[in-house]
Design a protein around this motif. Structure first.
Motif, PDB file in Angstrom:
ATOM      1  N   ASN A 117       0.815   5.513  -2.723  1.00  0.00           N
ATOM      2  CA  ASN A 117       1.912   4.637  -2.240  1.00  0.00           C
ATOM      3  C   ASN A 117       2.892   4.523  -3.713  1.00  0.00           C
ATOM      4  O   ASN A 117       2.521   5.020  -4.657  1.00  0.00           O
ATOM      5  N   THR A 118       3.852   3.710  -3.416  1.00  0.00           N
ATOM      6  CA  THR A 118       4.740   3.710  -4.669  1.00  0.00           C
ATOM      7  C   THR A 118       3.949   3.104  -5.990  1.00  0.00           C
ATOM      8  O   THR A 118       4.191   3.350  -7.124  1.00  0.00           O
ATOM      9  N   SER A 119       3.115   2.113  -5.648  1.00  0.00           N
ATOM     10  CA  SER A 119       2.481   1.398  -6.783  1.00  0.00           C
ATOM     11  C   SER A 119       1.625   2.385  -7.517  1.00  0.00           C
ATOM     12  O   SER A 119       1.364   2.444  -8.679  1.00  0.00           O
ATOM     13  N   LEU A 120       0.791   3.175  -6.740  1.00  0.00           N
ATOM     14  CA  LEU A 120      -0.146   4.256  -7.307  1.00  0.00           C
ATOM     15  C   LEU A 120       0.596   5.162  -8.121  1.00  0.00           C
ATOM     16  O   LEU A 120       0.170   5.372  -9.292  1.00  0.00           O
ATOM     17  N   TRP A 121       1.626   5.672  -7.535  1.00  0.00           N
ATOM     18  CA  TRP A 121       2.561   6.658  -8.385  1.00  0.00           C
ATOM     19  C   TRP A 121       3.006   5.972  -9.666  1.00  0.00           C
ATOM     20  O   TRP A 121       3.066   6.685 -10.666  1.00  0.00           O
ATOM     21  N   ASN A 167      -0.019  11.363  -0.138  1.00  0.00           N
ATOM     22  CA  ASN A 167       1.098  10.395   0.350  1.00  0.00           C
ATOM     23  C   ASN A 167       0.553   9.487   1.277  1.00  0.00           C
ATOM     24  O   ASN A 167       0.054   9.765   2.340  1.00  0.00           O
ATOM     25  N   ASP A 168       0.861   8.228   0.953  1.00  0.00           N
ATOM     26  CA  ASP A 168       0.522   7.207   2.238  1.00  0.00           C
ATOM     27  C   ASP A 168       1.550   7.415   3.080  1.00  0.00           C
ATOM     28  O   ASP A 168       2.699   7.349   2.965  1.00  0.00           O
ATOM     29  N   SER A 207      12.134   1.742   4.254  1.00  0.00           N
ATOM     30  CA  SER A 207      13.640   1.422   4.212  1.00  0.00           C
ATOM     31  C   SER A 207      14.052   2.757   3.309  1.00  0.00           C
ATOM     32  O   SER A 207      13.141   3.539   2.556  1.00  0.00           O
ATOM     33  N   ARG A 208      15.142   3.218   3.534  1.00  0.00           N
ATOM     34  CA  ARG A 208      15.862   4.279   2.858  1.00  0.00           C
ATOM     35  C   ARG A 208      15.578   4.197   1.313  1.00  0.00           C
ATOM     36  O   ARG A 208      15.108   4.885   0.836  1.00  0.00           O
ATOM     37  N   SER A 209      15.962   3.098   0.709  1.00  0.00           N
ATOM     38  CA  SER A 209      15.981   2.858  -0.495  1.00  0.00           C
ATOM     39  C   SER A 209      14.424   2.676  -1.072  1.00  0.00           C
ATOM     40  O   SER A 209      14.161   3.190  -2.210  1.00  0.00           O
ATOM     41  N   ARG A 210      13.522   2.200  -0.127  1.00  0.00           N
ATOM     42  CA  ARG A 210      12.324   2.218  -0.679  1.00  0.00           C
ATOM     43  C   ARG A 210      11.684   3.512  -0.675  1.00  0.00           C
ATOM     44  O   ARG A 210      10.999   3.968  -1.667  1.00  0.00           O
ATOM     45  N   PHE A 211      11.966   4.280   0.137  1.00  0.00           N
ATOM     46  CA  PHE A 211      11.646   5.741   0.309  1.00  0.00           C
ATOM     47  C   PHE A 211      12.100   6.489  -0.921  1.00  0.00           C
ATOM     48  O   PHE A 211      11.570   7.416  -1.535  1.00  0.00           O
ATOM     49  N   CYS A 216       7.020   9.750  -7.375  1.00  0.00           N
ATOM     50  CA  CYS A 216       6.069  10.680  -7.046  1.00  0.00           C
ATOM     51  C   CYS A 216       6.681  12.072  -7.692  1.00  0.00           C
ATOM     52  O   CYS A 216       5.663  12.459  -8.451  1.00  0.00           O
ATOM     53  N   THR A 217       7.618  12.366  -7.566  1.00  0.00           N
ATOM     54  CA  THR A 217       8.156  13.670  -8.161  1.00  0.00           C
ATOM     55  C   THR A 217       8.251  13.757  -9.516  1.00  0.00           C
ATOM     56  O   THR A 217       7.805  14.654 -10.334  1.00  0.00           O
ATOM     57  N   LEU A 218       8.717  12.507 -10.120  1.00  0.00           N
ATOM     58  CA  LEU A 218       8.595  12.325 -11.531  1.00  0.00           C
ATOM     59  C   LEU A 218       7.345  12.670 -12.386  1.00  0.00           C
ATOM     60  O   LEU A 218       6.895  13.191 -13.120  1.00  0.00           O
ATOM     61  N   PHE A 219       6.271  11.984 -11.767  1.00  0.00           N
ATOM     62  CA  PHE A 219       4.980  11.897 -12.059  1.00  0.00           C
ATOM     63  C   PHE A 219       4.521  13.339 -12.096  1.00  0.00           C
ATOM     64  O   PHE A 219       3.894  13.808 -13.016  1.00  0.00           O
TER      65      PHE A 219
END
Lengths: 278, 278, 278
Positions: free
Chosen positions: A37-41, A78-79, A89-93, A100-103
């Motif tokens: 999820n966002t936190s893990l990335w 990915n979760d 939401s769009r902004s959260r996605f 994810c991509t940056l990492f």
């Protein structure tokens, strides 16, 4: 091996230990299946940035990525709740996707020596993370692949290109991608996707990853190593990173289509029933 | 299998049948050796556009390309009279070449699942068409290669790059191209140019192609398949297509050189003598 | 075989002979280890330009590159005194590097058929020169690799990319580059870096190179061969050549760093002691 408790405590989903030989061992630890999820990335990106910038606590030269899951799994990828439009939401996605991509793109070109230690299921994002490392050591029970097509999604562009450039046989790589096939560790070894194949358990696996790290450690100090890695991987990583925003926007459009929403919704229900039984 | 007579009758050089499983079987049918002239390329392009746009008569998902020739041949490649400057004109050649390129580049990235069923000689344009498909199923009597250099021509740029990117061993691919070698089906299998190798006759071959189509059909419905194919093949196909005009103009200059005119003229005489005996 | 004395005498470090079959045999001849200095690169570039332009004394179609060294070595690669900042100057280095790059990039795309005949150590620049040829014929005692990282340098960008594009297994190529590993002829054959592997001595090796040249000679006359070679190698060679100046400038900065100066200085001392014993 010295565990740095204070540093580890900064992370909720990573268990991080440092050894005196300059090896950082990062275990993915988000039960039950290490879904990203966002936190893990974000935690992974924080760790990578930290290791690259400060080379702390001793000069870290090698990063081993493995799974702390109880079951036989590296990561489920990915979760799905991050991809299911009604659950986000769009902004959260967009934050999720660019993190994810940056990492992944930075992992691919990092000056650190990187080793993925794989066991069990390594689909989608888990597979891509492994392909971004310098080496993939795997137990014989590993299955690996970018299985997006099989679950009704498309493979992100640079994930597909990365599998294709790593595989020895182009037509087999394309078939895997277009069917969303997961292949055995044996097939993956033959296809150049896995470097070292092991019988045994988790302890053997981590032992092999550490031995590989140790045989590489004097070389990872070499000043030319990072520049050479950048020479062969830099252009791809940079193109990938700079495509993140455009991809996030078009992926959101696709994820908002009713059929995709339905497919992901059904998949989430099925998986949550299964998880409840684990 | 249901033959759609009305649709087939639109073509002079293609025999097209549709099965209920969403498979379109297109047999190249221009005796004696399925040489590609402007009409044949145009018919192929018409069919492909038709299948992609209308998905008719039932939702066609898979295109099988095979040969209706009596002899052991998939196709002899481009009709030499289309390349022999005195037998054509600059403007006719440019139409010929851009139609050929448009079809091949679109075949390479089409959302359809594509299967080439090969038997016997598969040189030049026949080889390139096969390499543009997702899969190549072949009888053991198949020989395949881009043999342009051996007959005094050069290999079109993207044909050469396509063979190189498909082959597992770069130096073997380059040797094949620079000598104009045709290789056996066995060698082509080892080199990653053929996916499935069969003993037997045409009936066995077409049967294998249909079985492959059927095992793929549920996946070709997958919404992510076409996007993933585009991710790995789109950039190459687009560059190829956009190079067509420039290539046509420079190829015409080369084909107008006296030595090339002479080489092609001699070749046409020899082949027409041979055809007369077939 | 006819030796052209007058032409050979133009070179200090090359021994050049011509055979009636259109084969030019160029032996690297700078004792003890054929280290490439500016003069040697310049002579190679002069010879290549000469062969391409004048095709003299008879129509030369094939260039065989081999070693005249007494020891088991093709070439030790670039002369370290050309890289050791205190032993040279910025402007001398820039001339050195651009001459080296110009030769290698042109060798890679030359219309001539090119064969490297390898025996013994073939590291760094020697390996890169071999990879720029159409074919690599090698004695079983050959070891080959881009070993820059192992001696404290980085692999020049296009050298690394060339090894990667030639090797069949991407991850093995990357491992070789990131460790600076030299591999055996047997491993190099399996990895697609060597085309033909021979038991025996120098005479057998040169014999095999000539036989390969002779079987290729009728094809190297083919008008399409050069155009096809350009189609598959031209873009890479052009990008490489146009990067030469930028690379020379940034390489000079790296070579001027105290640690690199020290590493190269120590290496030169050790090697000169070893050479004194040869």
């Amino acid at each position: 091996m010295v565990s740095d408790k204070s540093h580890s405590s900064a992370f909720n989903f990573l268990h991080v230990t440092y050894s005196k030989e300059g090896i950082c061992h990062c275990q993915l630890s988000r039960p039950p299946v290490n879904a990203f999820n966002t936190s893990l990335w974000t935690e992974l990106l924080t760790l990578l940035t930290f290791l690259e910038k400060h080379r702390y606590p001793h000069l870290t030269r090698t990063l081993i990525l493995s799974s702390a899951a109880r079951g036989n799994i590296f990561s489920a990828g990915n979760d799905l709740t991050e991809l299911h439009a009604p659950s986000t939401s769009r902004s959260r996605f967009i934050t999720f996707w660019t993190t994810c991509t940056l990492f992944l793109a930075r992992l691919y070109k990092t000056p650190l020596c990187t080793i993925a230690a794989l066991r069990g299921a390594t689909p989608a994002g888990g597979c891509c993370m492994a392909l971004c490392c310098d080496y993939r050591v795997a137990l014989a029970n590993t299955t690996i692949g970018l299985n997006e097509v099989a679950i009704g999604l498309s493979v992100p562009k640079f994930w597909a290109l990365l599998l294709q450039r790593t595989a020895t046989v182009t037509s087999e790589a394309e078939d895997m991608l277009l069917r969303g096939t997961m292949i055995s560790a044996q097939s993956a070894k033959r296809l150049g996707l896995i470097d070292q194949l092991l019988q045994g358990n988790s302890i053997k696996l981590i032992g092999a990853a550490f031995r590989l790290a140790e045989t590489s450690s004097h070389l990872t100090e070499a000043p030319g190593r990072a520049a050479t890695k950048l020479a062969i991987r830099g252009a791809f990583a940079d193109e990938w990173e700079s495509y993140a925003n455009e991809e996030a926007r078009s992926a959101w459009e696709s994820l908002s289509e009713p059929t995709v929403v339905h497919t992901l919704g059904s998949l989430i229900s099925r998986l949550s029933t299964r998880k409840a039984k684990m």
